[in-house]
Write a protein that holds these residues in place. Sequence first.
Motif, PDB file in Angstrom:
ATOM      1  N   LEU A 133       0.822  -1.204   0.000  1.00  0.00           N
ATOM      2  CA  LEU A 133       0.000   0.000   0.000  1.00  0.00           C
ATOM      3  C   LEU A 133       0.858   1.257   0.000  1.00  0.00           C
ATOM      4  CD1 LEU A 133      -2.734   1.478   0.233  1.00  0.00           C
ATOM      5  CD2 LEU A 133      -2.465   1.294   2.711  1.00  0.00           C
ATOM      6  N   TYR A 134       1.790   1.378   0.958  1.00  0.00           N
ATOM      7  CA  TYR A 134       2.568   2.605   1.016  1.00  0.00           C
ATOM      8  C   TYR A 134       3.438   2.756  -0.226  1.00  0.00           C
ATOM      9  CZ  TYR A 134       7.194   0.803   2.389  1.00  0.00           C
ATOM     10  OH  TYR A 134       8.419   0.198   2.411  1.00  0.00           O
ATOM     11  N   TYR A 187      13.831  11.548   7.289  1.00  0.00           N
ATOM     12  CA  TYR A 187      13.571  10.248   6.690  1.00  0.00           C
ATOM     13  C   TYR A 187      12.819   9.364   7.666  1.00  0.00           C
ATOM     14  CZ  TYR A 187      17.042  11.744   3.329  1.00  0.00           C
ATOM     15  OH  TYR A 187      17.711  12.442   2.365  1.00  0.00           O
ATOM     16  N   ILE A 188      11.946   8.554   7.136  1.00  0.00           N
ATOM     17  CA  ILE A 188      11.271   7.510   7.891  1.00  0.00           C
ATOM     18  C   ILE A 188      11.701   6.197   7.258  1.00  0.00           C
ATOM     19  CG2 ILE A 188       9.072   6.478   8.556  1.00  0.00           C
ATOM     20  CD1 ILE A 188       7.823   9.284   8.208  1.00  0.00           C
ATOM     21  N   ILE A 189      12.316   5.345   8.021  1.00  0.00           N
ATOM     22  CA  ILE A 189      12.775   4.061   7.502  1.00  0.00           C
ATOM     23  C   ILE A 189      11.595   3.104   7.564  1.00  0.00           C
ATOM     24  CG2 ILE A 189      14.374   2.140   7.827  1.00  0.00           C
ATOM     25  CD1 ILE A 189      16.210   4.233   9.235  1.00  0.00           C
ATOM     26  N   SER A 222       4.563   6.054  -4.411  1.00  0.00           N
ATOM     27  CA  SER A 222       5.242   6.050  -5.705  1.00  0.00           C
ATOM     28  C   SER A 222       4.548   6.962  -6.713  1.00  0.00           C
ATOM     29  CB  SER A 222       5.309   4.626  -6.266  1.00  0.00           C
ATOM     30  OG  SER A 222       6.134   3.826  -5.458  1.00  0.00           O
ATOM     31  N   LEU A 223       3.300   7.298  -6.429  1.00  0.00           N
ATOM     32  CA  LEU A 223       2.562   8.208  -7.308  1.00  0.00           C
ATOM     33  C   LEU A 223       3.047   9.639  -7.110  1.00  0.00           C
ATOM     34  CD1 LEU A 223      -1.086   6.950  -6.707  1.00  0.00           C
ATOM     35  CD2 LEU A 223       0.293   6.614  -8.781  1.00  0.00           C
ATOM     36  N   PRO A 224       2.983  10.468  -8.152  1.00  0.00           N
ATOM     37  CA  PRO A 224       3.261  11.895  -7.950  1.00  0.00           C
ATOM     38  C   PRO A 224       2.260  12.462  -6.942  1.00  0.00           C
ATOM     39  CG  PRO A 224       3.054  11.372 -10.292  1.00  0.00           C
ATOM     40  CD  PRO A 224       2.636  10.154  -9.533  1.00  0.00           C
ATOM     41  N   PRO A 225       2.670  13.415  -6.108  1.00  0.00           N
ATOM     42  CA  PRO A 225       1.763  13.950  -5.076  1.00  0.00           C
ATOM     43  C   PRO A 225       0.394  14.365  -5.595  1.00  0.00           C
ATOM     44  CG  PRO A 225       3.967  14.775  -4.712  1.00  0.00           C
ATOM     45  CD  PRO A 225       3.991  14.019  -6.022  1.00  0.00           C
ATOM     46  N   GLU A 226       0.317  14.932  -6.771  1.00  0.00           N
ATOM     47  CA  GLU A 226      -0.975  15.398  -7.280  1.00  0.00           C
ATOM     48  C   GLU A 226      -1.917  14.258  -7.648  1.00  0.00           C
ATOM     49  OE1 GLU A 226       1.906  15.213 -10.727  1.00  0.00           O
ATOM     50  OE2 GLU A 226       1.987  16.044  -8.715  1.00  0.00           O
ATOM     51  N   ARG A 227      -1.414  13.031  -7.747  1.00  0.00           N
ATOM     52  CA  ARG A 227      -2.271  11.894  -8.103  1.00  0.00           C
ATOM     53  C   ARG A 227      -2.637  11.036  -6.895  1.00  0.00           C
ATOM     54  NH1 ARG A 227      -0.018   8.382 -12.355  1.00  0.00           N
ATOM     55  NH2 ARG A 227      -2.068   7.447 -12.154  1.00  0.00           N
ATOM     56  N   ARG A 228      -2.197  11.403  -5.709  1.00  0.00           N
ATOM     57  CA  ARG A 228      -2.503  10.632  -4.504  1.00  0.00           C
ATOM     58  C   ARG A 228      -3.894  10.978  -4.004  1.00  0.00           C
ATOM     59  NH1 ARG A 228       3.358  11.815  -1.736  1.00  0.00           N
ATOM     60  NH2 ARG A 228       4.543  10.744  -3.355  1.00  0.00           N
ATOM     61  N   LYS A 229      -4.673   9.943  -3.680  1.00  0.00           N
ATOM     62  CA  LYS A 229      -6.030  10.136  -3.162  1.00  0.00           C
ATOM     63  C   LYS A 229      -5.972  10.309  -1.643  1.00  0.00           C
ATOM     64  CE  LYS A 229      -8.112   7.175  -6.658  1.00  0.00           C
ATOM     65  NZ  LYS A 229      -8.788   5.898  -6.872  1.00  0.00           N
ATOM     66  N   GLU A 230      -6.857  11.167  -1.144  1.00  0.00           N
ATOM     67  CA  GLU A 230      -6.915  11.415   0.299  1.00  0.00           C
ATOM     68  C   GLU A 230      -7.186  10.122   1.066  1.00  0.00           C
ATOM     69  OE1 GLU A 230      -9.263  14.135   3.580  1.00  0.00           O
ATOM     70  OE2 GLU A 230      -9.509  14.579   1.460  1.00  0.00           O
ATOM     71  N   SER A 231      -8.069   9.281   0.553  1.00  0.00           N
ATOM     72  CA  SER A 231      -8.387   8.024   1.243  1.00  0.00           C
ATOM     73  C   SER A 231      -7.162   7.116   1.321  1.00  0.00           C
ATOM     74  CB  SER A 231      -9.540   7.305   0.546  1.00  0.00           C
ATOM     75  OG  SER A 231      -9.208   7.016  -0.798  1.00  0.00           O
ATOM     76  N   ALA A 279       1.068  13.519   1.892  1.00  0.00           N
ATOM     77  CA  ALA A 279       0.660  14.062   0.597  1.00  0.00           C
ATOM     78  C   ALA A 279       1.850  14.647  -0.152  1.00  0.00           C
ATOM     79  CB  ALA A 279      -0.418  15.123   0.788  1.00  0.00           C
ATOM     80  N   GLU A 280       2.902  14.992   0.567  1.00  0.00           N
ATOM     81  CA  GLU A 280       4.058  15.661  -0.046  1.00  0.00           C
ATOM     82  C   GLU A 280       5.342  14.847  -0.025  1.00  0.00           C
ATOM     83  OE1 GLU A 280       3.702  18.450  -1.673  1.00  0.00           O
ATOM     84  OE2 GLU A 280       1.591  18.496  -1.125  1.00  0.00           O
ATOM     85  N   VAL A 281       5.392  13.751   0.715  1.00  0.00           N
ATOM     86  CA  VAL A 281       6.654  13.018   0.846  1.00  0.00           C
ATOM     87  C   VAL A 281       7.014  12.296  -0.440  1.00  0.00           C
ATOM     88  CG1 VAL A 281       6.395  12.688   3.327  1.00  0.00           C
ATOM     89  CG2 VAL A 281       5.662  10.901   1.773  1.00  0.00           C
ATOM     90  N   GLU A 282       8.281  11.947  -0.526  1.00  0.00           N
ATOM     91  CA  GLU A 282       8.806  11.224  -1.673  1.00  0.00           C
ATOM     92  C   GLU A 282       9.390   9.908  -1.185  1.00  0.00           C
ATOM     93  OE1 GLU A 282      12.418  11.769  -4.907  1.00  0.00           O
ATOM     94  OE2 GLU A 282      11.688  13.496  -3.796  1.00  0.00           O
ATOM     95  N   LEU A 283       9.047   8.839  -1.840  1.00  0.00           N
ATOM     96  CA  LEU A 283       9.582   7.518  -1.507  1.00  0.00           C
ATOM     97  C   LEU A 283      10.946   7.379  -2.178  1.00  0.00           C
ATOM     98  CD1 LEU A 283       8.985   4.791  -0.134  1.00  0.00           C
ATOM     99  CD2 LEU A 283       8.007   4.041  -2.306  1.00  0.00           C
TER     100      LEU A 283
END
Length: 102
Positions: free
Chosen positions: A4-5, A79-81, A10-19, A55-59
């Motif tokens: 899930l994460y 960073y979050i490991i 992996s999606l660009p921030p603008e394509r991430r759904k709030e749910s 909503a803004e983080v990058e994997l």
Amino acid sequence: SDALYRRVLSLPPERRKESDLKAVAAWLADAYPAVVAQISAVPEVAVASAAQMLAEVELVGFEHDEPVLVQGDPGEFFYIIVQGTCDVLYSTAEEASLRPRL
């Protein structure tokens, strides 16, 4: 879950759904309760705030033994490991002055 994460972040921030962000935040709260507790003492607020942050983080990924941070560099990111482990190494000011900067 791990899938899930990875899928959501992996999606660009603008394509991430709030749910999806809320689901990842809930997973993060279950997997890393001490980290999410630093956001707020109220669990619901912590999860909602984590969802906003996600909503803004990058994997990003790192190879084995690849430095993530170097002591003395400006703190521009955190960073979050989510998988694996890392070692935190630091030196005294004297040791650091003897090491060449790359």
